[in-house]
Design an enzyme around this catalytic site. Structure first.
Site, PDB file in Angstrom:
ATOM      1  N   ASN A  13      30.549  35.136  30.731  1.00 39.16           N
ATOM      2  CA  ASN A  13      31.531  34.919  31.796  1.00 39.16           C
ATOM      3  C   ASN A  13      31.094  35.690  33.036  1.00 39.16           C
ATOM      4  O   ASN A  13      31.056  36.920  33.051  1.00 39.16           O
ATOM      5  CB  ASN A  13      32.889  35.410  31.297  1.00 39.16           C
ATOM      6  CG  ASN A  13      33.990  35.267  32.331  1.00 39.16           C
ATOM      7  OD1 ASN A  13      33.793  35.561  33.511  1.00 39.16           O
ATOM      8  ND2 ASN A  13      35.140  34.813  31.901  1.00 39.16           N
TER       9      ASN A  13
ATOM     10  N   LYS B   6      33.326  38.512  34.373  1.00 35.17           N
ATOM     11  CA  LYS B   6      33.291  39.720  33.544  1.00 35.17           C
ATOM     12  C   LYS B   6      31.975  40.464  33.697  1.00 35.17           C
ATOM     13  O   LYS B   6      31.941  41.690  33.793  1.00 35.17           O
ATOM     14  CB  LYS B   6      33.472  39.354  32.064  1.00 35.17           C
ATOM     15  CG  LYS B   6      34.891  38.985  31.680  1.00 35.17           C
ATOM     16  CD  LYS B   6      34.985  38.902  30.155  1.00 35.17           C
ATOM     17  CE  LYS B   6      36.315  38.301  29.718  1.00 35.17           C
ATOM     18  NZ  LYS B   6      36.422  38.237  28.243  1.00 35.17           N
TER      19      LYS B   6
ATOM     20  N   ASP C  36      37.936  41.533  24.476  1.00 34.34           N
ATOM     21  CA  ASP C  36      38.884  40.434  24.453  1.00 34.34           C
ATOM     22  C   ASP C  36      40.090  40.904  25.252  1.00 34.34           C
ATOM     23  O   ASP C  36      40.577  42.021  25.058  1.00 34.34           O
ATOM     24  CB  ASP C  36      39.279  40.051  23.034  1.00 34.34           C
ATOM     25  CG  ASP C  36      39.954  38.679  23.011  1.00 34.34           C
ATOM     26  OD1 ASP C  36      39.438  37.756  23.655  1.00 34.34           O
ATOM     27  OD2 ASP C  36      41.004  38.534  22.364  1.00 34.34           O
TER      28      ASP C  36
ATOM     29  N   GLY D 196      40.328  34.500  36.514  1.00 34.39           N
ATOM     30  CA  GLY D 196      41.428  34.417  35.563  1.00 34.39           C
ATOM     31  C   GLY D 196      42.786  34.529  36.237  1.00 34.39           C
ATOM     32  O   GLY D 196      43.050  33.866  37.250  1.00 34.39           O
TER      33      GLY D 196
ATOM     34  N   LYS E 289      40.369  46.738  41.807  1.00 39.58           N
ATOM     35  CA  LYS E 289      40.571  46.285  40.437  1.00 39.58           C
ATOM     36  C   LYS E 289      39.756  47.127  39.454  1.00 39.58           C
ATOM     37  O   LYS E 289      40.257  47.534  38.409  1.00 39.58           O
ATOM     38  CB  LYS E 289      40.188  44.806  40.294  1.00 39.58           C
ATOM     39  CG  LYS E 289      40.516  44.266  38.900  1.00 39.58           C
ATOM     40  CD  LYS E 289      40.099  42.829  38.702  1.00 39.58           C
ATOM     41  CE  LYS E 289      40.204  42.481  37.215  1.00 39.58           C
ATOM     42  NZ  LYS E 289      39.614  41.181  36.904  1.00 39.58           N
TER      43      LYS E 289
ATOM     44  N   ARG F  58      40.516  46.168  31.903  1.00 41.28           N
ATOM     45  CA  ARG F  58      39.154  46.091  31.397  1.00 41.28           C
ATOM     46  C   ARG F  58      38.361  47.331  31.799  1.00 41.28           C
ATOM     47  O   ARG F  58      37.626  47.896  30.993  1.00 41.28           O
ATOM     48  CB  ARG F  58      38.465  44.813  31.882  1.00 41.28           C
ATOM     49  CG  ARG F  58      37.115  44.575  31.182  1.00 41.28           C
ATOM     50  CD  ARG F  58      36.504  43.243  31.514  1.00 41.28           C
ATOM     51  NE  ARG F  58      37.324  42.148  31.048  1.00 41.28           N
ATOM     52  CZ  ARG F  58      38.045  41.370  31.841  1.00 41.28           C
ATOM     53  NH1 ARG F  58      38.010  41.526  33.148  1.00 41.28           N
ATOM     54  NH2 ARG F  58      38.792  40.416  31.328  1.00 41.28           N
TER      55      ARG F  58
END
Lengths: 194, 194
Positions: free
Chosen positions: A9, A12, A71, A152, A174, A180
């Site tokens: 991804n 990510k 996840d 997302g 972020k 994350r």
């Protein structure tokens, strides 16, 4: 030492490389493995933890590299935890489609409390050692989608203490406070012992 | 009056026709609509109720018939409600694959409490009236799969008060006490007023 981030991804991967840039590891991701990046690994776990483990172990075993995987998901209070572990797949289509779907479900809902959660699993294929690192950020679902940073659900999630969405706040903010990044900072601290 | 059961699942259709056989309605299912039965309607609801509504409304609007639909699932206590609304899709493959998957998740688990739940939605496309009927049967997950009656998780679910799975007990017993039959009996009572 080589370390695999078991994800293809792009969103990510960008986040992770930014956080791990100063680490003393040779970091790679599934983007570097042409034959692995399109492998369709089914997420059959019943928790974030189980899904993170399944992915890390699968790709560690395939590459014989120490691997970590995350996840993550959005947990919405008024929807009893939905979409949770199916955040990425409860509705086919794009991120924007799923964001519209969530906004529509919360149309007449005043309780907009939500949290982004992540579990990172680090798996060593040589000794089967497994470690977990968790991260969470509380916040709320915006009334409309705003901003195009991140990916997302970022455009509809407003972290606690802010008035803008992750999509508006940008990757720098972020990465300072996200679910994350919190889990990844714990992993980083752990790896720095080596 | 014609009434549509909005499902093409042979197992469900068999159950429903058995229960509604004596009703004064001309009952049909998606099996009777060649152009509808393979339509892939995505289950995007966050609850059984929402999914039942989406299906009933979609096919009622397509056929212009009063339609009912059920959404059902297995809720396992030790797995925090998993697989719930994703009971039919958390793992691709057959019913047997999913049963094996659940048994494997509960391998070392002594708490085997579970419930089968159903929500039936009846939708009238002419006046948009919507009614819901719920059914639930408590029980536990067997240590192994047994019996071939029914479908889905029937071979691993032992209803409360019994020592055998729905798969072993057969359709006659299942239709007397199952989640789906309880919801359908409520619907039947409602329809009999006409």
């Amino acid at each position: 030492m080589k370390l695999l981030f078991a994800s293809a991804n792009q969103g990510k991967v960008r986040e992770v490389f930014k956080i791990f840039g100063d680490l003393n590891f040779e970091l790679c991701s599934l983007v570097d493995f042409i034959d692995l990046k399109n492998l369709d690994l089914e997420e059959t776990g019943s928790t974030f933890k189980e899904n993170a483990f399944l992915k890390a172990k699968f790709f560690a075993d395939k590459t014989n590299l120490q691997a970590f995987s995350d996840d993550s998901g959005l947990v919405i209070e008024a929807l009893e935890g939905f979409p949770g572990i199916i955040s990425g797949r409860w509705l086919r289509g794009t991120d924007a489609d799923r964001n519209r779907g969530i906004l529509s479900k919360l149309k007449n809902e005043s309780n907009r409390a939500a949290a982004f959660v992540t579990t990172v699993c680090l798996y060593n294929p040589h000794d089967q050692q497994t470690h977990y690192f968790e991260g969470k950020v509380e916040g709320e679902i915006a009334m409309q989608s705003s901003g195009d940073a991140g990916f997302g659900y970022d455009p509809i999630f407003i972290p606690e203490g802010y008035k803008k969405t992750f999509g508006e706040l940008g990757l720098k903010v972020k990465n300072k406070l996200s679910h994350r990044s919190r889990a990844l900072e714990k992993l980083k601290k752990y790896l720095m012992r080596y």
